[in-house]
Design a protein around this motif. Structure first.
Motif, PDB file in Angstrom:
ATOM      1  N   ASN A  53       0.799  -1.236   0.000  1.00 19.67           N
ATOM      2  CA  ASN A  53       0.000   0.000   0.000  1.00 19.67           C
ATOM      3  C   ASN A  53       0.830   1.283   0.000  1.00 19.67           C
ATOM      4  O   ASN A  53       0.288   2.369  -0.057  1.00 19.67           O
ATOM      5  CB  ASN A  53      -0.965  -0.001   1.191  1.00 19.67           C
ATOM      6  CG  ASN A  53      -2.320   0.551   0.803  1.00 19.67           C
ATOM      7  OD1 ASN A  53      -2.672   0.565  -0.383  1.00 19.67           O
ATOM      8  ND2 ASN A  53      -3.083   1.029   1.754  1.00 19.67           N
ATOM      9  N   TYR A 268      -6.786   7.854  -0.522  1.00 23.29           N
ATOM     10  CA  TYR A 268      -7.028   6.622   0.231  1.00 23.29           C
ATOM     11  C   TYR A 268      -8.489   6.197   0.207  1.00 23.29           C
ATOM     12  O   TYR A 268      -8.796   5.012   0.304  1.00 23.29           O
ATOM     13  CB  TYR A 268      -6.466   6.713   1.644  1.00 23.29           C
ATOM     14  CG  TYR A 268      -4.968   6.524   1.615  1.00 23.29           C
ATOM     15  CD1 TYR A 268      -4.431   5.276   1.305  1.00 23.29           C
ATOM     16  CD2 TYR A 268      -4.098   7.588   1.814  1.00 23.29           C
ATOM     17  CE1 TYR A 268      -3.068   5.091   1.214  1.00 23.29           C
ATOM     18  CE2 TYR A 268      -2.718   7.413   1.719  1.00 23.29           C
ATOM     19  CZ  TYR A 268      -2.214   6.158   1.424  1.00 23.29           C
ATOM     20  OH  TYR A 268      -0.855   5.981   1.314  1.00 23.29           O
ATOM     21  N   LYS A 272      -9.642   2.414  -0.836  1.00 24.36           N
ATOM     22  CA  LYS A 272     -10.583   1.605  -0.055  1.00 24.36           C
ATOM     23  C   LYS A 272     -11.697   1.090  -0.955  1.00 24.36           C
ATOM     24  O   LYS A 272     -12.094  -0.067  -0.886  1.00 24.36           O
ATOM     25  CB  LYS A 272     -11.170   2.424   1.090  1.00 24.36           C
ATOM     26  CG  LYS A 272     -10.212   2.615   2.234  1.00 24.36           C
ATOM     27  CD  LYS A 272     -10.855   3.421   3.352  1.00 24.36           C
ATOM     28  CE  LYS A 272      -9.827   3.813   4.390  1.00 24.36           C
ATOM     29  NZ  LYS A 272     -10.332   4.852   5.285  1.00 24.36           N
ATOM     30  N   GLU A 273     -12.181   1.988  -1.781  1.00 23.54           N
ATOM     31  CA  GLU A 273     -13.238   1.639  -2.732  1.00 23.54           C
ATOM     32  C   GLU A 273     -12.755   0.533  -3.689  1.00 23.54           C
ATOM     33  O   GLU A 273     -13.474  -0.418  -3.985  1.00 23.54           O
ATOM     34  CB  GLU A 273     -13.544   2.887  -3.550  1.00 23.54           C
ATOM     35  CG  GLU A 273     -14.980   3.100  -3.932  1.00 23.54           C
ATOM     36  CD  GLU A 273     -15.087   4.439  -4.648  1.00 23.54           C
ATOM     37  OE1 GLU A 273     -14.803   4.473  -5.853  1.00 23.54           O
ATOM     38  OE2 GLU A 273     -15.415   5.453  -3.985  1.00 23.54           O
ATOM     39  N   ASN A 275     -10.453  -1.677  -3.087  1.00 22.49           N
ATOM     40  CA  ASN A 275     -10.355  -2.948  -2.361  1.00 22.49           C
ATOM     41  C   ASN A 275     -11.704  -3.654  -2.340  1.00 22.49           C
ATOM     42  O   ASN A 275     -11.800  -4.861  -2.528  1.00 22.49           O
ATOM     43  CB  ASN A 275      -9.893  -2.722  -0.924  1.00 22.49           C
ATOM     44  CG  ASN A 275      -8.408  -2.437  -0.847  1.00 22.49           C
ATOM     45  OD1 ASN A 275      -7.684  -2.656  -1.822  1.00 22.49           O
ATOM     46  ND2 ASN A 275      -7.952  -1.945   0.284  1.00 22.49           N
ATOM     47  N   GLN A 276     -12.746  -2.879  -2.121  1.00 18.62           N
ATOM     48  CA  GLN A 276     -14.096  -3.455  -2.120  1.00 18.62           C
ATOM     49  C   GLN A 276     -14.458  -3.984  -3.497  1.00 18.62           C
ATOM     50  O   GLN A 276     -15.034  -5.055  -3.631  1.00 18.62           O
ATOM     51  CB  GLN A 276     -15.126  -2.405  -1.707  1.00 18.62           C
ATOM     52  CG  GLN A 276     -15.047  -2.045  -0.252  1.00 18.62           C
ATOM     53  CD  GLN A 276     -16.114  -1.058   0.145  1.00 18.62           C
ATOM     54  OE1 GLN A 276     -17.087  -0.857  -0.564  1.00 18.62           O
ATOM     55  NE2 GLN A 276     -15.930  -0.438   1.291  1.00 18.62           N
TER      56      GLN A 276
END
Ligand code: GDP
Length: 329
Positions: A53, A268, A272-273, A275-276
């Motif tokens: 990351n 970030y 996160k989006e 990753n979903q």
């Protein structure tokens, strides 16, 4: 069983110690179609996750011949000269369809291949585009854990692979050429809309004037798109990958993008989006693969196709029958 466990831990340790051989071995496990290998790959990815990351992920797309390899070589060398560690991954949509490759074997990145601070991994291949894309997404994590702070994901601008790349990078760069006045026609609106920068390559020699003209046209076209949620206004610029001009400016532009999106916290939030998105994509891909590889289902599909063709059964009734068999409803 114990031995396998030990191997994973060993590989994780080596990857974190920036061992490129271990990185390659782990990516090979990610790409393997062997279920056991993939179980081990999952273990390694999980072990590497805390060290990942920390990078800038840049997507690079463009039609064959636009100069992607030449650009990545030039851009990559600039980055390593600035002390960056650069990993180049590729999504090649052709390899999943034809077994051949449009992206080629990367032999054109002669300098970058030799660079100690660069890592070039040719495209994964074998199954669906979704599968290839997921493997690249997983490989990003491994590269980051191995200390690579700039990840370049290359794809050919001919199909849906751009969408997959866009969903795994922070910055999306579209490479283009100055054409004969109709440059905007060949590019799908959707791809233009995803671009954070449009770079007109081969802006050298007699091409320079045309490139400037194209820049104006792209700028005009980009203004017609709605404002991005990142608050970033897409930039149009020219370069010559061959003569290394305009390359530094592109890096500066990306630095500005990172500064803006870090400041407004988009950077970030977007990750996160993403990753979903990959969670859902992986589930979807897995369900499809298991379903279609199931021997009973394979047989049922074959027989029901015939029944449907002969109007013995409606397509909808046949679909329900097959689905019910699989999901045991
Ligand atoms: P790719 O298929 O997109 O990876 O394109 P390549 O990097 O293989 O480049 C295709 C051809 O264009 C090669 O012959 C390159 O030498 C040439 N080329 C790439 N960049 C430039 C450039 O900036 N200027 C000029 N004149 N030629 C270039």
């Amino acid at each position: 069983r114990r031995r396998k466990k030990l191997d994973s831990q060993e590989l994780i340790k080596k990857i974190i110690a920036q061992d490129k051989v271990a990185l390659s071995q782990a990516i090979t496990l990610v790409e393997s179609l062997n279920v056991q290998h993939h179980k081990q790959a999952e273990e390694i990815i999980q072990g590497c996750l805390p060290y990942a990351n920390n990078s800038i992920r840049i997507g690079i797309t463009g039609v064959p011949g636009v100069g992607k390899s030449t650009f990545i070589e030039s851009f990559g060398k600039l980055l390593t000269s600035l002390g960056k560690k650069v990993a180049v991954l590729a999504i090649d949509p052709s390899s999943s369809v034809t077994g051949g490759s449009i992206l080629g074997d990367k032999t054109r990145m002669e300098e970058l291949v030799k660079d100690e601070n660069a890592y070039i991994r040719p495209s994964a291949s074998g199954d669906s585009l979704g599968g290839v894309a997921r493997k690249t997404r997983e490989s990003i994590i491994l590269c980051e854990a191995c200390g690579f702070d700039t990840i370049l994901v290359e794809t050919v601008g001919v199909g849906q692979s751009e969408t997959a790349v866009h969903s795994m990078v922070d910055f999306f760069l579209l490479l283009n050429l100055a054409g004969a006045g109709d440059e905007l026609q060949g590019i799908k609106r959707g791809i233009m809309e995803m671009a954070d920068a449009v770079v007109i390559n081969k802006a050298d020699g007699q091409n320079q004037k045309k490139a400037q003209q194209a820049k104006l046209e792209y700028n005009r076209a980009l203004h017609l798109f709605p404002k991005k949620t990142s608050d970033w206004t897409p930039k149009v610029t020219t370069c010559s990958a061959l003569h290394h001009t305009g390359i530094k400016e592109i890096w500066e532009l990306i630095i500005n993008y990172i500064a803006l999106t870090t400041e407004n916290q988009y950077f970030y939030a977007r990750r996160k989006e993403q990753n979903q998105y990959w969670l859902m994509e992986t589930i979807n891909e897995n369900i499809l693969m298991r379903f279609y590889n199931n021997p009973t289902i394979k047989l049922l599909i074959t027989t029901n196709k015939k029944a449907v063709q002969n109007n013995e059964l409606s397509p909808f009734a046949a679909a329900q029958l097959i689905l019910k068999t699989y999901f045991k409803e």
